[in-house]
Design an enzyme around this catalytic site. Sequence first.
Site, PDB file in Angstrom:
ATOM      1  N   ARG A 129       0.847  -1.210   0.000  1.00  0.00           N
ATOM      2  CA  ARG A 129       0.000   0.000   0.000  1.00  0.00           C
ATOM      3  C   ARG A 129       0.880   1.257   0.000  1.00  0.00           C
ATOM      4  O   ARG A 129       0.515   2.298  -0.540  1.00  0.00           O
ATOM      5  CB  ARG A 129      -0.960   0.002   1.200  1.00  0.00           C
ATOM      6  CG  ARG A 129      -1.791   1.280   1.311  1.00  0.00           C
ATOM      7  CD  ARG A 129      -3.042   1.119   2.165  1.00  0.00           C
ATOM      8  NE  ARG A 129      -2.772   0.543   3.467  1.00  0.00           N
ATOM      9  CZ  ARG A 129      -2.214   1.181   4.492  1.00  0.00           C
ATOM     10  NH1 ARG A 129      -1.834   2.443   4.381  1.00  0.00           N
ATOM     11  NH2 ARG A 129      -2.015   0.563   5.643  1.00  0.00           N
ATOM     12  N   TYR A 140     -16.281  14.672 -16.216  1.00  0.00           N
ATOM     13  CA  TYR A 140     -16.814  13.323 -16.040  1.00  0.00           C
ATOM     14  C   TYR A 140     -17.825  13.369 -14.877  1.00  0.00           C
ATOM     15  O   TYR A 140     -17.513  13.891 -13.795  1.00  0.00           O
ATOM     16  CB  TYR A 140     -15.658  12.354 -15.739  1.00  0.00           C
ATOM     17  CG  TYR A 140     -16.121  10.969 -15.392  1.00  0.00           C
ATOM     18  CD1 TYR A 140     -16.963  10.259 -16.257  1.00  0.00           C
ATOM     19  CD2 TYR A 140     -15.750  10.367 -14.199  1.00  0.00           C
ATOM     20  CE1 TYR A 140     -17.399   8.991 -15.937  1.00  0.00           C
ATOM     21  CE2 TYR A 140     -16.181   9.088 -13.882  1.00  0.00           C
ATOM     22  CZ  TYR A 140     -17.013   8.413 -14.745  1.00  0.00           C
ATOM     23  OH  TYR A 140     -17.458   7.158 -14.423  1.00  0.00           O
ATOM     24  N   ASP A 153      -7.501  17.260 -15.374  1.00  0.00           N
ATOM     25  CA  ASP A 153      -7.803  15.880 -15.757  1.00  0.00           C
ATOM     26  C   ASP A 153      -7.390  15.731 -17.219  1.00  0.00           C
ATOM     27  O   ASP A 153      -8.021  16.282 -18.117  1.00  0.00           O
ATOM     28  CB  ASP A 153      -9.306  15.616 -15.564  1.00  0.00           C
ATOM     29  CG  ASP A 153      -9.680  14.168 -15.864  1.00  0.00           C
ATOM     30  OD1 ASP A 153      -8.928  13.510 -16.603  1.00  0.00           O
ATOM     31  OD2 ASP A 153     -10.730  13.717 -15.374  1.00  0.00           O
ATOM     32  N   LYS A 204      -8.336   4.389 -19.448  1.00  0.00           N
ATOM     33  CA  LYS A 204      -8.630   4.832 -20.813  1.00  0.00           C
ATOM     34  C   LYS A 204      -7.390   4.682 -21.707  1.00  0.00           C
ATOM     35  O   LYS A 204      -6.904   3.594 -21.863  1.00  0.00           O
ATOM     36  CB  LYS A 204      -9.153   6.273 -20.758  1.00  0.00           C
ATOM     37  CG  LYS A 204     -10.247   6.485 -19.688  1.00  0.00           C
ATOM     38  CD  LYS A 204     -11.455   5.628 -19.975  1.00  0.00           C
ATOM     39  CE  LYS A 204     -12.643   5.819 -19.066  1.00  0.00           C
ATOM     40  NZ  LYS A 204     -12.490   5.777 -17.651  1.00  0.00           N
TER      41      LYS A 204
HETATM   42  N1  LCS Z   1     -11.894  11.395 -15.549  1.00  0.00           N
HETATM   43  C1  LCS Z   1     -12.414  11.216 -16.774  1.00  0.00           C
HETATM   44  C2  LCS Z   1     -12.256  12.308 -17.818  1.00  0.00           C
HETATM   45  C3  LCS Z   1     -13.103  10.051 -17.084  1.00  0.00           C
HETATM   46  O1  LCS Z   1     -13.599   9.925 -18.325  1.00  0.00           O
HETATM   47  C4  LCS Z   1     -13.264   9.055 -16.067  1.00  0.00           C
HETATM   48  C5  LCS Z   1     -14.019   7.819 -16.342  1.00  0.00           C
HETATM   49  C6  LCS Z   1     -12.712   9.279 -14.805  1.00  0.00           C
HETATM   50  C7  LCS Z   1     -12.025  10.455 -14.578  1.00  0.00           C
HETATM   51  C8  LCS Z   1     -12.821   8.267 -13.712  1.00  0.00           C
HETATM   52  O2  LCS Z   1     -11.967   7.196 -13.943  1.00  0.00           O
HETATM   53  P1  LCS Z   1     -12.209   5.680 -13.499  1.00  0.00           P
HETATM   54  O3  LCS Z   1     -12.407   5.680 -12.019  1.00  0.00           O
HETATM   55  O4  LCS Z   1     -13.409   5.176 -14.192  1.00  0.00           O
HETATM   56  O5  LCS Z   1     -10.941   5.004 -13.896  1.00  0.00           O
HETATM   57  N2  LCS Z   1     -14.821   7.906 -17.484  1.00  0.00           N
HETATM   58  C9  LCS Z   1     -15.706   7.054 -17.911  1.00  0.00           C
HETATM   59  C10 LCS Z   1     -16.532   7.300 -19.031  1.00  0.00           C
HETATM   60  O6  LCS Z   1     -16.580   8.316 -19.688  1.00  0.00           O
HETATM   61  N3  LCS Z   1     -17.259   6.237 -19.242  1.00  0.00           N
HETATM   62  O7  LCS Z   1     -17.063   5.272 -18.285  1.00  0.00           O
HETATM   63  C11 LCS Z   1     -16.060   5.736 -17.354  1.00  0.00           C
END
Ligand code: LCS
Length: 394
Positions: A59, A112, A184, A209
């Site tokens: 951790r 998001y 972001d 992503k």
């Molecule tokens: N920031 C952005 C711009 C994102 O598109 C997402 C997830 C996150 C943060 C959060 O990340 P995660 O915890 O899912 O790794 N975006 C998603 C979307 O547009 N569709 O499904 C998840």
Amino acid sequence: MKHGNKLGINSRLIHAGEFENPLGSATVPIYQTSTFIFENADHGAKCFSGEDDGYIYTRIGNPTIHALETLVADLESGTDGIATSSGMAAVNTIYMALLSRGDHMISSAAVYGPSRVVMEQHWSRFGVESTYVNTASLDEIKAAIKPNTKMLYVETPANPTMDITDLRACAELAHANNMVLVVDNTFCSPYLQRPLEMGADVVFHSMTKFLNGHADIVAGIILTRDKSLGARLRSMMVTLGCNMDPHQAYMVIRGIKTLGIRIERSQLSAAKVAVYLENHPKVAWVRYPGLPSHPQHELASKQMSGYGSMISFELKGGFEAGKILMDNVKLAILAVSLGGVETLIQHPASMTHSKVSAEAKKKAGITDGLVRYSVGIEDVDDLISDLEQGLALV
Ligand code: LCS
């Protein structure tokens, strides 16, 4: 990093990052362990006091995770990388480390969905205030600044509107007003945009992503260019316990090796798909930063080294027409997420942004008819034929 920062980004995708390699393995080994053996009691005490930088407990730190953290920090021109279990874990680590009761943050209205919802519904319970503005307008940001504003949080290009925010101007404004600029960078990856080089203080990714790129891992990372800020963020991640797993880190390192060729291929196809959609009689509008019709096309050309592979569009028939298209595409997959080798299509208003209030969605430009399309690396002619047959049914 044995080569320094002089190598090009495609070389660094494969060779950057530090890892101890006593057996000379060509790839980073997975140190699948929760804990590490101390040489003796004194060594254990020194590891805890910081006198010795030996590993203690996964951790807190792990060689496979460290390899990923140093790799992405190198790509983003940062000093510190802090890997997290997901992109949302990165968001919450940043909020918790950098905001306290009574503080205020300004955020892009189009972000998001959960990044906004967690602030409005949960961090507000602990006394953190937030205001959502169109960060493409510096005047709107300026008007929202209050004496207790500590953070400017932007997503560019924004999910799902593809609005572009001027990062250099935001860094200047934030620093003149005692705020940290958090960016972001998920939609670009460091291959296309490096906010720390433009003055941002903190950058993060959902590595679920583009960085991982294969729709098989959920992961996040936070980057800074300031050691003391990095230490604060790391200590918060460790305390919250939202660390990455070594196997997850290995998978992301593996995905990053092909980031360049995946992005080059998918953005070439995205440019063609965007033009195809813009010329289609049933399409009302298309938002793709590479199209001259994008309101911030010039700004995108200045701060991104390519236009990426995310497209938003709306059909003239609105939501009903979009639904017919989403139900009838055969190659694109109807699923949330983005940035993978497979093309994905989804409906933000009822899916990724469904928890954002109707009024907030309207203000952020997330219309009911907006369809989001993440272009993968399939043959572009097949993607266009797929859209063609789907649009014929609308
Ligand atoms: N920031 C952005 C711009 C994102 O598109 C997402 C997830 C996150 C943060 C959060 O990340 P995660 O915890 O899912 O790794 N975006 C998603 C979307 O547009 N569709 O499904 C998840």
